[in-house]
Design a protein around this motif. Sequence first.
Motif, PDB file in Angstrom:
ATOM      1  N   UNK A 260      69.125  70.308 -36.003  1.00  0.00           N
ATOM      2  CA  UNK A 260      69.126  70.723 -34.647  1.00  0.00           C
ATOM      3  C   UNK A 260      69.870  71.728 -34.059  1.00  0.00           C
ATOM      4  N   UNK A 261      71.003  71.914 -34.402  1.00  0.00           N
ATOM      5  CA  UNK A 261      71.608  73.174 -34.184  1.00  0.00           C
ATOM      6  C   UNK A 261      71.245  74.677 -34.583  1.00  0.00           C
ATOM      7  N   UNK A 262      70.821  74.508 -35.770  1.00  0.00           N
ATOM      8  CA  UNK A 262      69.931  75.628 -36.313  1.00  0.00           C
ATOM      9  C   UNK A 262      68.756  75.904 -35.438  1.00  0.00           C
ATOM     10  N   UNK A 263      67.881  74.967 -35.119  1.00  0.00           N
ATOM     11  CA  UNK A 263      66.918  75.003 -34.586  1.00  0.00           C
ATOM     12  C   UNK A 263      67.122  75.599 -33.187  1.00  0.00           C
ATOM     13  N   UNK A 264      68.043  75.030 -32.502  1.00  0.00           N
ATOM     14  CA  UNK A 264      68.443  75.803 -31.025  1.00  0.00           C
ATOM     15  C   UNK A 264      68.857  77.082 -31.219  1.00  0.00           C
ATOM     16  N   UNK A 265      69.589  77.328 -32.187  1.00  0.00           N
ATOM     17  CA  UNK A 265      70.057  78.874 -32.494  1.00  0.00           C
ATOM     18  C   UNK A 265      69.106  79.882 -32.723  1.00  0.00           C
ATOM     19  N   UNK A 266      67.812  79.440 -33.433  1.00  0.00           N
ATOM     20  CA  UNK A 266      66.752  80.340 -33.646  1.00  0.00           C
ATOM     21  C   UNK A 266      66.048  80.498 -32.666  1.00  0.00           C
ATOM     22  N   UNK A 267      65.796  79.384 -31.656  1.00  0.00           N
ATOM     23  CA  UNK A 267      64.954  79.450 -30.707  1.00  0.00           C
ATOM     24  C   UNK A 267      65.614  80.353 -29.582  1.00  0.00           C
ATOM     25  N   UNK A 268      67.115  80.333 -29.574  1.00  0.00           N
ATOM     26  CA  UNK A 268      67.814  81.300 -28.580  1.00  0.00           C
ATOM     27  C   UNK A 268      67.389  82.918 -28.952  1.00  0.00           C
ATOM     28  N   UNK A 269      67.712  82.976 -30.426  1.00  0.00           N
ATOM     29  CA  UNK A 269      67.339  84.539 -30.925  1.00  0.00           C
ATOM     30  C   UNK A 269      66.034  84.948 -30.718  1.00  0.00           C
ATOM     31  N   UNK A 270      65.135  84.021 -30.921  1.00  0.00           N
ATOM     32  CA  UNK A 270      63.627  84.450 -30.482  1.00  0.00           C
ATOM     33  C   UNK A 270      63.306  84.822 -29.082  1.00  0.00           C
ATOM     34  N   UNK A 271      64.099  84.004 -28.426  1.00  0.00           N
ATOM     35  CA  UNK A 271      63.766  84.457 -26.908  1.00  0.00           C
ATOM     36  C   UNK A 271      64.702  85.641 -26.390  1.00  0.00           C
ATOM     37  N   UNK A 272      66.011  85.757 -26.795  1.00  0.00           N
ATOM     38  CA  UNK A 272      66.740  86.634 -26.293  1.00  0.00           C
ATOM     39  C   UNK A 272      66.892  87.977 -27.016  1.00  0.00           C
ATOM     40  N   UNK A 273      66.939  87.815 -28.312  1.00  0.00           N
ATOM     41  CA  UNK A 273      67.258  88.874 -29.383  1.00  0.00           C
ATOM     42  C   UNK A 273      66.112  89.746 -29.768  1.00  0.00           C
ATOM     43  N   UNK A 274      65.132  88.821 -30.407  1.00  0.00           N
ATOM     44  CA  UNK A 274      63.851  89.296 -31.161  1.00  0.00           C
ATOM     45  C   UNK A 274      63.250  90.348 -30.097  1.00  0.00           C
ATOM     46  N   UNK A 275      63.017  89.908 -29.101  1.00  0.00           N
ATOM     47  CA  UNK A 275      62.429  90.932 -28.356  1.00  0.00           C
ATOM     48  C   UNK A 275      63.004  92.418 -27.981  1.00  0.00           C
ATOM     49  N   UNK A 276      64.265  92.471 -28.360  1.00  0.00           N
ATOM     50  CA  UNK A 276      64.995  93.598 -28.397  1.00  0.00           C
ATOM     51  C   UNK A 276      64.621  94.548 -29.579  1.00  0.00           C
TER      52      UNK A 276
END
Length: 320
Positions: A260-276
């Motif tokens: 669950x922790x990794x799922x939340x973390x990867x979702x956060x990366x996808x939303x806030x970091x990957x677009x950059x």
Amino acid sequence: MNALQGIEGQLEWQQLPSPTLSAGEIRIQVAAAGLNRADLLQLAGNYPPPPGAPQTLGLECAGVVSEVGEGANWKVGDKVCALLPGGGMATEVVVHGQHAIPVPERITMAEAAALPEVWATAWCNLFELAGLKPGEKVLLHAGASGVGSAAIQLCKAFGNPCWVSVGSVERLDYCVALGAEGGVDRHTGLEGLRDFGPYDVILDPVGAGYAALNLDLLNRDGRWVLIGLMSGREAQFDLAKVLSKRITLIGSTLRNRDQAFKSRLMAELGARVWPLFTEGKLKPNLEQQFAAKDAEAAFAALSSNKVNGKVVLILDKNLV
């Protein structure tokens, strides 16, 4: 499948059964896998995989989805990169679908294999666990490493001036080019870091050897995030400084976090970091890539501590 094992300190490719696929999981045909210091530690027998994780080396990979389990939100043919507890250095790997993210536009498969572990580590420790706020000052030890390279860019992108300690003048120049304000070559002394402090957050993979200095360098209400023990595990320091400065010491590992922790973390990366990455504001910092047959050379390159950024192992050149 063909998989890279660490057996009694030696690298060995072995033919292993393909992993089974469960609900919520995807099977990835691996194009490339990133190398990390954790792989060196596992090879040396000092960092075993978490219970249930593959013994195969590799904490991150990029490739093409070849099979989708029930409930996984992917389709066959999708290009993804994934955060793994192990198993990335193989021709195929099975991972929970929520631990994978699309390969960013304008990023190659080889570059994408260098992203999940270090960017997840940098984001999680700086912005989630340490609660870094815009304008707060950051010190990154081992600033030219894979995690350091990612952390410098994140600090720049989100408005946090950062400084580094590194192992050479050349590596300091590399960090400044990425966006660091400055720093020191540890071989000429760490005392120069005082000139740029105090710091609100220190990201520290070094451990014991820097412990007392970290307390001196931190600002009141500072956060010291310990992510490694490169200089040892036992340290002496003045606890009165912890009290008087209200310092928070955070011990952090990512590999053994729950699903669950990794799922939340990867979702956060996808939303806030990957677009950059797509916007060209961040770059993967892939310095060297090696063919699978040259795995020993790849591990030697990483262990030399002379690599700026990341090393990647190519598993399928036709997908890269």
